[in-house]
Design a protein around this motif. Structure first.
Motif, PDB file in Angstrom:
ATOM      1  N   THR A 174       0.832  -1.212   0.000  1.00 21.14           N
ATOM      2  CA  THR A 174       0.000   0.000   0.000  1.00 21.14           C
ATOM      3  C   THR A 174       0.866   1.262   0.000  1.00 21.14           C
ATOM      4  N   THR A 185       4.060   1.673   4.975  1.00 21.15           N
ATOM      5  CA  THR A 185       5.337   1.534   5.693  1.00 21.15           C
ATOM      6  C   THR A 185       6.355   2.548   5.198  1.00 21.15           C
ATOM      7  N   VAL A 228       4.375 -12.991  -1.398  1.00 23.12           N
ATOM      8  CA  VAL A 228       5.658 -13.569  -1.820  1.00 23.12           C
ATOM      9  C   VAL A 228       6.615 -13.701  -0.633  1.00 23.12           C
TER      10      VAL A 228
END
Ligand code: IMP
Ligand code: MG
Length: 185
Positions: free
Chosen positions: A115, A118, A164
């Protein structure tokens, strides 16, 4: 020996989740070399500070730095987002141990941007240290949910909105040590 993780040649299982090989180390190496050539050009005559976002970016940062043949400094910070293991909770906690960033040219190194929460939290916090500039290098970018108002200066691979692991990235702390990147089946 635990049976939580099971390795195959091109796949693996962690708990009940199956992953298949997605990006090989040789592809990562090749792409990282292209990025480091860009960084070398952009930072000619400068002494940037590489800020590695722990823990995920350790492999990518090492791969990048191996190719950089000019003086630089390495600092680290730890970013933690709480939630269940495959989804961010929307809260980011930072543990910053960086020294001497004032007036410096920072290259922030991240493993994956989803998104963008962070990385934008990190950038906002580092601006308090009054650096001269901040650029962002990420190995992976999930374009689908990315909505931060930030320029990603160096990007290894744009990938689909799937989980992943490998090459530093984990699922419930497993999989960081894998040489290749694997994707949820
Ligand atoms: P964002 O804050 O939504 O951009 O998510 C970025 C952070 O979530 C990264 O620093 C990773 O720690 C974690 N993350 C997002 N997607 C994945 C993934 O597919 N595998 C492992 N970690 C991920
Ligand atoms: Mg991370």
């Amino acid at each position: 020996m635990s049976n939580q993780v099971e390795f195959g040649k091109n796949n693996l299982r962690i708990y009940d989740k199956k992953f298949i090989k997605f990006i090989s180390y040789s592809e990562i190496k090749k792409r990282t070399k292209v990025i480091t050539d860009e960084i070398k050009r952009d930072y000619k005559g400068k002494e940037p500070v590489i800020v590695v976002i722990l823990k995920g970016a350790i492999f990518f940062a090492a791969e990048l730095m191996k190719n950089l043949d000019f003086p630089l400094r390495v600092e680290t910070l730890k970013a933690k987002s709480y939630g269940n293991q495959m989804k961010s909770s929307g809260k980011v906690e930072l543990f910053i141990t960086c020294e001497d960033l004032e007036g410096k040219d920072i290259i922030l190194v991240e493993d994956i941007i989803d998104t963008g929460l962070t990385i934008s939290t990190v950038v906002k916090e580092l601006l308090n240290y009054r650096p001269n500039s901040i650029k962002i290098a990420t190995l992976l970018l999930k374009t689908k949910k990315f909505k931060a108002d930030l320029k990603i200066d160096y990007c290894g691979f744009e990938i689909p909105d799937k989980f992943v692991i490998g090459f530093g990235l984990d699922f419930a702390e497993f999989g960081r040590n894998l040489k290749h990147i694997y994707i949820l089946e």
